[in-house]
Design an enzyme around this catalytic site. Structure first.
Site: not given
Length: 369
Positions: A15, A74, A93, A95, A117, A133, A197, A238-239, A269, A278, A297, A300
């Site tokens: 990207r 990234k 981003y 994270h 994010e 996402s 959820d 999950v976020l 992430d 991991r 990954v 992704m």
């Protein structure tokens, strides 16, 4: 403002932070954009397209990073830490809750870092996280289906089944943007889909949208275990905005999962919602623990870079324009950008990251003065 667009160097990250169209918009408003040669190649955007849009092609990363604001995709990795400095505005981003080393380097450098994010609107939406996402959620099912093939180490299950044979079972942990998009593709493949959820309102929404075609379950320990043990494919979606994801699948649960089942942990992430997760790379995407294939990954959407780059730029450009026009003052004037501010002049300005690492938190406006 002078804006830098460096080439991404994370493993198989194709990207790029802006399309040629975005560069055109910025340059027409009087800004300079320094584009590292080859930055857009992975997304099928040529240097010529950037140049025709008013971008200035520079030969190496140092030139692009010398700009007042750097727009990336990234988070900086070790090879880029040397470019961090106090007068730099970084928009990408980050994270940070899953990356203490990067957090420490940003603080030490004094960089003003705004994380895609954690930019959050008044209604609680995360507009700059949403497009990736959506991509990651749709990819998660595709990738999981591929790794269920026996030749890829899986249990040899076709998600859609065939007449006379039951379809595969997919358990999706989290019904947000990632989970909803994963469910859409899984249902389209013909799989049996269960979404878990915490929010009953969200489960009601999913039940209405999919007209009862997916199974919705309240996320609690018993229901998670039941769904995970029955699943051929588990998708971690999950976020916790800006914070580390909780472990919903523990190491102790793995032996009870199906032999050759697959976990795709999109939450990796943010640390992952599976204890054994991991971060992996597109070059070496999977590992096996207790006969369960793990795909973790951390970038992704980098596998479908053209789609991802255009989707991301659609959302980031309005914020890039504000930052380019007013610099750090744009953050003072914008609640969403205040939420995006993670570090400024050696101060940690995002509470969830501060709590994760036991570091002092400073309110964004206080930090900006």
């Amino acid at each position: 403002m002078i804006i830098g667009l460096p080439k991404e160097i994370k493993d198989n990250e194709n990207r790029v932070g802006m399309t040629a169209g975005a560069v055109r918009v910025l340059t027409r408003q009087g800004h300079r954009v320094l584009v590292q040669s080859g930055a857009g190649v992975g997304s099928s955007i040529t240097d010529e397209e950037y140049a025709e849009s008013g971008g200035e092609i520079v030969s190496d990363a140092a030139d692009a990073w010398s700009a007042e604001m750097v727009v990336k995709v990234k988070e900086p990795i070790a090879a880029e830490y040397g470019y961090l400095r106090e007068d730099l505005l970084l928009f990408t981003y980050l994270h940070l809750a899953a990356d203490k080393e990067l957090t420490e380097h940003l603080l030490a450098a004094g960089t003003t870092a705004v994380a895609y994010e954690t930019v959050q609107t008044a209604d609680g939406k995360l507009p700059l996280l949403t497009p990736m996402s959506e991509v990651a959620g749709r990819m998660a099912t595709q990738v999981g289906a591929a790794y269920l093939q026996r030749n890829n180490g899986g249990r040899g299950v076709l998600l859609g089944g065939v007449p006379g044979v039951a379809p595969g079972r997919v358990a999706i942990l989290g019904g947000g943007v990632v989970g909803t998009n994963a469910a859409k593709i899984a249902l389209g493949m013909g799989a049996h889909v269960t979404v878990l959820d915490l929010s009953h309102d969200r489960l009601q929404y999913l039940d209405d949208v999919y007209r009862g075609q997916i199974e919705t379950r309240t996320s609690n320990e018993a229901n998670v275990e039941e769904a995970v043990y029955a699943a051929d494919l588990v998708i971690g979606a999950v976020l916790i905005p800006g914070g580390r994801a909780p472990w919903l699948v523990t190491r102790a649960m793995l032996p009870a999962m199906k032999y050759g089942s697959v976990i795709v942990d999109v939450s990796v992430d943010q640390g992952g919602c599976v204890e054994t997760s991991r971060p992996t790379t597109h070059s070496n995407p999977t590992f096996v623990i207790d006969d369960v294939v793990h795909y973790c990954v951390a970038n992704m959407p980098g596998a479908v870079p053209r789609t991802s780059t255009f989707a991301l730029t659609n959302q980031t450009l309005p914020y890039s324009l504000r930052l380019a026009a007013k610099g750090r003052d744009a953050i003072k004037e914008s609640k969403p950008l205040q939420g995006g501010l993670n570090t400024h002049r050696g101060q940690l300005t995002y509470d969830a990251v501060a709590r994760e690492f036991g570091l002092p938190y400073v309110d964004p406006l206080a930090a900006l003065g």
